[in-house]
Design a protein around this motif. Structure first.
Motif, PDB file in Angstrom:
ATOM      1  N   GLU A   1      -7.124   4.977 -11.066  1.00 42.43           N
ATOM      2  CA  GLU A   1      -7.078   3.594 -11.534  1.00 42.43           C
ATOM      3  C   GLU A   1      -5.856   2.817 -11.053  1.00 42.43           C
ATOM      4  O   GLU A   1      -5.815   1.597 -11.174  1.00 42.43           O
ATOM      5  N   GLN A   2      -4.837   3.512 -10.540  1.00 39.85           N
ATOM      6  CA  GLN A   2      -3.608   2.834 -10.142  1.00 39.85           C
ATOM      7  C   GLN A   2      -3.189   3.226  -8.726  1.00 39.85           C
ATOM      8  O   GLN A   2      -3.551   4.304  -8.235  1.00 39.85           O
ATOM      9  N   ILE A   3      -2.412   2.374  -8.134  1.00 38.96           N
ATOM     10  CA  ILE A   3      -1.914   2.634  -6.789  1.00 38.96           C
ATOM     11  C   ILE A   3      -1.009   3.859  -6.783  1.00 38.96           C
ATOM     12  O   ILE A   3      -0.327   4.143  -7.768  1.00 38.96           O
ATOM     13  N   SER A   4      -1.019   4.582  -5.675  1.00 39.11           N
ATOM     14  CA  SER A   4      -0.165   5.764  -5.516  1.00 39.11           C
ATOM     15  C   SER A   4       0.424   5.763  -4.111  1.00 39.11           C
ATOM     16  O   SER A   4       0.134   4.885  -3.290  1.00 39.11           O
ATOM     17  N   LEU A   5       1.239   6.776  -3.836  1.00 40.12           N
ATOM     18  CA  LEU A   5       1.772   6.930  -2.480  1.00 40.12           C
ATOM     19  C   LEU A   5       0.654   7.035  -1.450  1.00 40.12           C
ATOM     20  O   LEU A   5       0.801   6.589  -0.311  1.00 40.12           O
ATOM     21  N   ALA A   6      -0.473   7.603  -1.843  1.00 34.57           N
ATOM     22  CA  ALA A   6      -1.594   7.753  -0.912  1.00 34.57           C
ATOM     23  C   ALA A   6      -2.095   6.399  -0.431  1.00 34.57           C
ATOM     24  O   ALA A   6      -2.332   6.200   0.774  1.00 34.57           O
ATOM     25  N   ASP A   7      -2.256   5.456  -1.345  1.00 36.67           N
ATOM     26  CA  ASP A   7      -2.726   4.118  -0.966  1.00 36.67           C
ATOM     27  C   ASP A   7      -1.704   3.410  -0.093  1.00 36.67           C
ATOM     28  O   ASP A   7      -2.059   2.732   0.879  1.00 36.67           O
ATOM     29  N   LEU A   8      -0.439   3.555  -0.435  1.00 34.84           N
ATOM     30  CA  LEU A   8       0.619   2.912   0.332  1.00 34.84           C
ATOM     31  C   LEU A   8       0.649   3.437   1.763  1.00 34.84           C
ATOM     32  O   LEU A   8       0.724   2.661   2.729  1.00 34.84           O
TER      33      LEU A   8
ATOM     34  N   ALA B   1      -1.334  -5.006  -5.917  1.00 35.88           N
ATOM     35  CA  ALA B   1      -0.467  -4.052  -6.616  1.00 35.88           C
ATOM     36  C   ALA B   1       0.939  -4.040  -6.024  1.00 35.88           C
ATOM     37  O   ALA B   1       1.935  -3.903  -6.756  1.00 35.88           O
ATOM     38  N   ILE B   2       1.028  -4.187  -4.712  1.00 37.55           N
ATOM     39  CA  ILE B   2       2.335  -4.239  -4.042  1.00 37.55           C
ATOM     40  C   ILE B   2       3.003  -5.581  -4.285  1.00 37.55           C
ATOM     41  O   ILE B   2       4.221  -5.661  -4.498  1.00 37.55           O
ATOM     42  N   GLY B   3       2.195  -6.635  -4.266  1.00 35.96           N
ATOM     43  CA  GLY B   3       2.690  -8.006  -4.323  1.00 35.96           C
ATOM     44  C   GLY B   3       2.527  -8.628  -2.951  1.00 35.96           C
ATOM     45  O   GLY B   3       3.003  -8.068  -1.954  1.00 35.96           O
ATOM     46  N   LYS B   4       1.829  -9.766  -2.890  1.00 34.87           N
ATOM     47  CA  LYS B   4       1.508 -10.362  -1.584  1.00 34.87           C
ATOM     48  C   LYS B   4       2.759 -10.688  -0.779  1.00 34.87           C
ATOM     49  O   LYS B   4       2.794 -10.490   0.448  1.00 34.87           O
ATOM     50  N   GLU B   5       3.804 -11.178  -1.426  1.00 35.23           N
ATOM     51  CA  GLU B   5       5.016 -11.555  -0.699  1.00 35.23           C
ATOM     52  C   GLU B   5       5.643 -10.345  -0.003  1.00 35.23           C
ATOM     53  O   GLU B   5       6.004 -10.415   1.180  1.00 35.23           O
ATOM     54  N   LEU B   6       5.755  -9.235  -0.713  1.00 30.50           N
ATOM     55  CA  LEU B   6       6.325  -8.029  -0.123  1.00 30.50           C
ATOM     56  C   LEU B   6       5.404  -7.458   0.947  1.00 30.50           C
ATOM     57  O   LEU B   6       5.868  -7.012   2.008  1.00 30.50           O
ATOM     58  N   PHE B   7       4.105  -7.463   0.680  1.00 32.30           N
ATOM     59  CA  PHE B   7       3.135  -6.975   1.660  1.00 32.30           C
ATOM     60  C   PHE B   7       3.247  -7.758   2.968  1.00 32.30           C
ATOM     61  O   PHE B   7       3.318  -7.183   4.057  1.00 32.30           O
ATOM     62  N   ASP B   8       3.278  -9.083   2.854  1.00 30.19           N
ATOM     63  CA  ASP B   8       3.357  -9.928   4.048  1.00 30.19           C
ATOM     64  C   ASP B   8       4.696  -9.756   4.763  1.00 30.19           C
ATOM     65  O   ASP B   8       4.751  -9.749   5.998  1.00 30.19           O
ATOM     66  N   GLU B   9       5.766  -9.620   3.993  1.00 31.98           N
ATOM     67  CA  GLU B   9       7.089  -9.432   4.591  1.00 31.98           C
ATOM     68  C   GLU B   9       7.138  -8.166   5.441  1.00 31.98           C
ATOM     69  O   GLU B   9       7.641  -8.168   6.567  1.00 31.98           O
ATOM     70  N   ALA B  10       6.595  -7.081   4.892  1.00 33.10           N
ATOM     71  CA  ALA B  10       6.630  -5.800   5.604  1.00 33.10           C
ATOM     72  C   ALA B  10       5.766  -5.818   6.858  1.00 33.10           C
ATOM     73  O   ALA B  10       6.082  -5.137   7.844  1.00 33.10           O
TER      74      ALA B  10
ATOM     75  N   ASP C   1     -15.788   5.598  -5.320  1.00 32.95           N
ATOM     76  CA  ASP C   1     -16.105   4.556  -6.303  1.00 32.95           C
ATOM     77  C   ASP C   1     -14.908   4.243  -7.198  1.00 32.95           C
ATOM     78  O   ASP C   1     -15.060   3.686  -8.286  1.00 32.95           O
ATOM     79  N   LYS C   2     -13.708   4.599  -6.748  1.00 32.77           N
ATOM     80  CA  LYS C   2     -12.491   4.384  -7.532  1.00 32.77           C
ATOM     81  C   LYS C   2     -11.746   3.139  -7.026  1.00 32.77           C
ATOM     82  O   LYS C   2     -11.872   2.777  -5.851  1.00 32.77           O
ATOM     83  N   PRO C   3     -10.956   2.521  -7.876  1.00 35.92           N
ATOM     84  CA  PRO C   3     -10.137   1.392  -7.412  1.00 35.92           C
ATOM     85  C   PRO C   3      -9.110   1.810  -6.362  1.00 35.92           C
ATOM     86  O   PRO C   3      -8.855   1.079  -5.409  1.00 35.92           O
ATOM     87  N   PHE C   4      -8.511   2.990  -6.570  1.00 39.24           N
ATOM     88  CA  PHE C   4      -7.484   3.497  -5.670  1.00 39.24           C
ATOM     89  C   PHE C   4      -7.765   4.968  -5.364  1.00 39.24           C
ATOM     90  O   PHE C   4      -8.613   5.595  -6.004  1.00 39.24           O
ATOM     91  N   ILE C   5      -7.040   5.526  -4.426  1.00 37.02           N
ATOM     92  CA  ILE C   5      -7.339   6.881  -3.962  1.00 37.02           C
ATOM     93  C   ILE C   5      -7.211   7.928  -5.066  1.00 37.02           C
ATOM     94  O   ILE C   5      -8.033   8.838  -5.165  1.00 37.02           O
ATOM     95  N   ALA C   6      -6.189   7.792  -5.928  1.00 38.20           N
ATOM     96  CA  ALA C   6      -5.985   8.785  -6.987  1.00 38.20           C
ATOM     97  C   ALA C   6      -6.582   8.356  -8.324  1.00 38.20           C
ATOM     98  O   ALA C   6      -6.456   9.089  -9.308  1.00 38.20           O
TER      99      ALA C   6
END
Length: 241
Positions: free
Chosen positions: A161-168, A201-210, A154-159
């Protein structure tokens, strides 16, 4: 000497390192390594990483392999924002828990689906038997369910409230079967909402680029020279068929 990163963005771990470095404004020289053409077995790459896998980095005289080790090294060296690898004991434990699980928990299943749907038919010239495809899909679905129910919960991200290496690390693995034409987000509202938060959190442009290359994989495979990939036949027979 500039930081050198040896990457192939068709590789999930390479994408995670690439995104992490770019998002945190870490300057580096992109050293392209074509894994499907076997460039990791070349003499020059062997001087960087004897394990013969990407990603790898060279920071001056220091060489390092393995994506998780690389991202932790970069987080400490460049003192990236705490949320990536939290100092808080329990939050860091949650990140480490996922990073420890994911190698066998999701990576092998997402990668297997990509190979079964796209690469094996190209290299071997045969379709994968239905029972093997069904079994692989069942394994992948079990892992995705665990990510939703245990790791995200029930959390926004794995760790938290914020993105972490786990989500990435999680998102790049989950995108791999998507590149084979399998929409793993269909019917998974929690997973889809989490993906949207990670992308934001990553940014759509960077996400799409990768992910541009992996999402074009179906067309790319049609135009590949399968003769360059024959080195993978023994591995395919051992692991998949």
């Amino acid at each position: 000497m500039a930081l050198e990163m040896y990457l192939d963005l068709f590789s999930q771990p390479c994408r995670s390192v690439y995104i992490f470095a770019k998002k945190n404004n870490i300057s580096f020289d992109f050293m392209k390594v074509s894994l499907l053409e076997g460039e990791q077995y070349g003499e020059e790459f062997g001087k960087i990483n004897m394990i013969r896998k990407a990603p790898a980095i060279r920071d001056g005289d220091f060489c390092l392999a393995e994506s998780i080790a690389i991202m932790k090294y970069l987080a400490e060296k460049y003192q990236t924002s705490d949320h990536w690898y939290p100092a808080d004991l329990q939050k860091r434990a949650r990140v480490n828990e996922y990073l420890s699980w994911q190698h066998m928990g999701i990576r092998m299943h997402g990668s297997k689906m990509f190979w079964l749907r796209l690469l094996i038919p190209k290299i071997m010239g045969v379709e994968v038997p239905k029972d093997k495809m069904d079994g692989a899909l069942e394994d992948l679905e079990g892992s995705l369910k665990l990510i939703e129910e245990k790791f995200i919960g029930d959390k926004p991200f794995i760790a938290g409230e914020q993105i972490s290496l786990a989500d990435l690390v999680a998102i790049v693995e989950i995108m791999q079967p998507v590149g084979s034409g399998l929409d793993v987000f269909e019917g998974r509202l929690k997973l889809s909402a989490w993906r949207d938060r990670v992308q934001a959190a990553i940014g759509k442009e960077l996400f799409d680029e990768a992910h541009q290359g992996i999402l074009a994989s179906q067309e790319m495979v049609k135009n590949m020279d399968s003769s360059k990939m024959q080195i993978f036949k023994p591995k395919i027979l051992r692991l998949f068929l």
